[in-house]
Design a protein around this motif. Structure first.
Motif, PDB file in Angstrom:
ATOM      1  N   MET A   7       0.831  -1.192   0.000  1.00  0.00           N
ATOM      2  CA  MET A   7       0.000   0.000   0.000  1.00  0.00           C
ATOM      3  C   MET A   7       0.869   1.247   0.000  1.00  0.00           C
ATOM      4  SD  MET A   7      -3.099  -0.844   2.689  1.00  0.00           S
ATOM      5  CE  MET A   7      -3.615   0.846   2.748  1.00  0.00           C
ATOM      6  N   LEU A   8       1.943   1.212   0.775  1.00  0.00           N
ATOM      7  CA  LEU A   8       2.765   2.404   0.928  1.00  0.00           C
ATOM      8  C   LEU A   8       3.455   2.788  -0.377  1.00  0.00           C
ATOM      9  CD1 LEU A   8       4.297   1.725   4.465  1.00  0.00           C
ATOM     10  CD2 LEU A   8       2.135   2.838   3.850  1.00  0.00           C
ATOM     11  N   VAL A   9       3.968   1.809  -1.079  1.00  0.00           N
ATOM     12  CA  VAL A   9       4.619   2.098  -2.361  1.00  0.00           C
ATOM     13  C   VAL A   9       3.582   2.546  -3.380  1.00  0.00           C
ATOM     14  CG1 VAL A   9       5.915   1.087  -4.277  1.00  0.00           C
ATOM     15  CG2 VAL A   9       6.574   0.573  -1.930  1.00  0.00           C
ATOM     16  N   GLU A  10       2.440   1.899  -3.399  1.00  0.00           N
ATOM     17  CA  GLU A  10       1.385   2.294  -4.340  1.00  0.00           C
ATOM     18  C   GLU A  10       0.966   3.739  -4.130  1.00  0.00           C
ATOM     19  OE1 GLU A  10      -2.022  -0.177  -5.257  1.00  0.00           O
ATOM     20  OE2 GLU A  10      -0.861  -1.939  -4.668  1.00  0.00           O
ATOM     21  N   ILE A  11       0.826   4.152  -2.887  1.00  0.00           N
ATOM     22  CA  ILE A  11       0.405   5.528  -2.639  1.00  0.00           C
ATOM     23  C   ILE A  11       1.519   6.506  -3.000  1.00  0.00           C
ATOM     24  CG2 ILE A  11       0.992   5.762  -0.176  1.00  0.00           C
ATOM     25  CD1 ILE A  11      -2.215   6.999  -1.842  1.00  0.00           C
ATOM     26  N   ALA A  12       2.759   6.116  -2.752  1.00  0.00           N
ATOM     27  CA  ALA A  12       3.881   6.987  -3.126  1.00  0.00           C
ATOM     28  C   ALA A  12       3.964   7.150  -4.640  1.00  0.00           C
ATOM     29  CB  ALA A  12       5.190   6.426  -2.577  1.00  0.00           C
ATOM     30  N   VAL A  56       2.268   8.513   4.168  1.00  0.00           N
ATOM     31  CA  VAL A  56       3.125   8.549   2.980  1.00  0.00           C
ATOM     32  C   VAL A  56       2.605   9.588   1.992  1.00  0.00           C
ATOM     33  CG1 VAL A  56       3.918   7.232   0.967  1.00  0.00           C
ATOM     34  CG2 VAL A  56       3.937   6.175   3.225  1.00  0.00           C
ATOM     35  N   ALA A  57       1.294   9.628   1.800  1.00  0.00           N
ATOM     36  CA  ALA A  57       0.708  10.591   0.861  1.00  0.00           C
ATOM     37  C   ALA A  57       1.003  12.030   1.272  1.00  0.00           C
ATOM     38  CB  ALA A  57      -0.798  10.371   0.758  1.00  0.00           C
ATOM     39  N   ALA A  63      -1.855  14.908  -3.877  1.00  0.00           N
ATOM     40  CA  ALA A  63      -2.355  14.923  -5.254  1.00  0.00           C
ATOM     41  C   ALA A  63      -3.726  14.266  -5.331  1.00  0.00           C
ATOM     42  CB  ALA A  63      -1.372  14.194  -6.165  1.00  0.00           C
ATOM     43  N   GLN A  64      -4.495  14.657  -6.334  1.00  0.00           N
ATOM     44  CA  GLN A  64      -5.820  14.068  -6.509  1.00  0.00           C
ATOM     45  C   GLN A  64      -5.712  12.563  -6.731  1.00  0.00           C
ATOM     46  OE1 GLN A  64      -8.236  15.781  -9.605  1.00  0.00           O
ATOM     47  NE2 GLN A  64      -9.977  14.502  -9.118  1.00  0.00           N
ATOM     48  N   THR A  65      -4.690  12.124  -7.449  1.00  0.00           N
ATOM     49  CA  THR A  65      -4.510  10.688  -7.680  1.00  0.00           C
ATOM     50  C   THR A  65      -4.243   9.955  -6.367  1.00  0.00           C
ATOM     51  OG1 THR A  65      -2.177  11.096  -8.200  1.00  0.00           O
ATOM     52  CG2 THR A  65      -3.708  10.889 -10.064  1.00  0.00           C
ATOM     53  N   GLU A  66      -3.558  10.604  -5.428  1.00  0.00           N
ATOM     54  CA  GLU A  66      -3.328  10.006  -4.110  1.00  0.00           C
ATOM     55  C   GLU A  66      -4.633   9.922  -3.327  1.00  0.00           C
ATOM     56  OE1 GLU A  66       1.268  11.273  -3.153  1.00  0.00           O
ATOM     57  OE2 GLU A  66      -0.291  12.802  -2.935  1.00  0.00           O
ATOM     58  N   GLN A  67      -5.453  10.961  -3.419  1.00  0.00           N
ATOM     59  CA  GLN A  67      -6.746  10.949  -2.742  1.00  0.00           C
ATOM     60  C   GLN A  67      -7.610   9.806  -3.257  1.00  0.00           C
ATOM     61  OE1 GLN A  67      -8.747  14.788  -2.740  1.00  0.00           O
ATOM     62  NE2 GLN A  67      -6.784  15.831  -2.618  1.00  0.00           N
TER      63      GLN A  67
END
Length: 91
Positions: free
Chosen positions: A1-6, A64-65, A72-76
């Motif tokens: 999850m952490l890498v995906e959000i980064a 992380v986000a 970023a909107q993509t992170e949200q």
């Protein structure tokens, strides 16, 4: 999850990379190797321990986000997907 959000905004900033490297055990591979792993499925997220564990996972993803001080909107969107996959209520 952490890498995906980064990586949700298409890049990993220096602050995100540094934050993640403090958390990861080097025996799991380099950041470049970890980034290549497939994205988590809703089934995998739903298979995590319930209760506080899921809340903690989402909280860490939020950290992380926010570590680069630019949500970023993509992170949200990715955070919302994680919350649904973890079956957490937005209430």
């Amino acid at each position: 999850m952490l890498v995906e959000i980064a990586m949700a905004d298409g890049q990993m900033t220096r602050s995100e990379r540094e934050w993640l490297m403090m958390l990861f055990n080097p025996e799991y591979g380099t950041m470049e190797q970890i980034v290549q792993h497939p994205k988590l499925s809703s089934a995998e997220l739903a298979n995590t321990s319930s209760g506080g564990t899921r809340t903690t996972l989402l909280m860490l993803a939020w950290a992380v986000a926010l570590c680069d001080e630019d949500l970023a909107q993509t992170e949200q969107i990715k955070l919302q997907e994680f919350g649904r996959g973890l079956q957490l209520s937005s209430q």
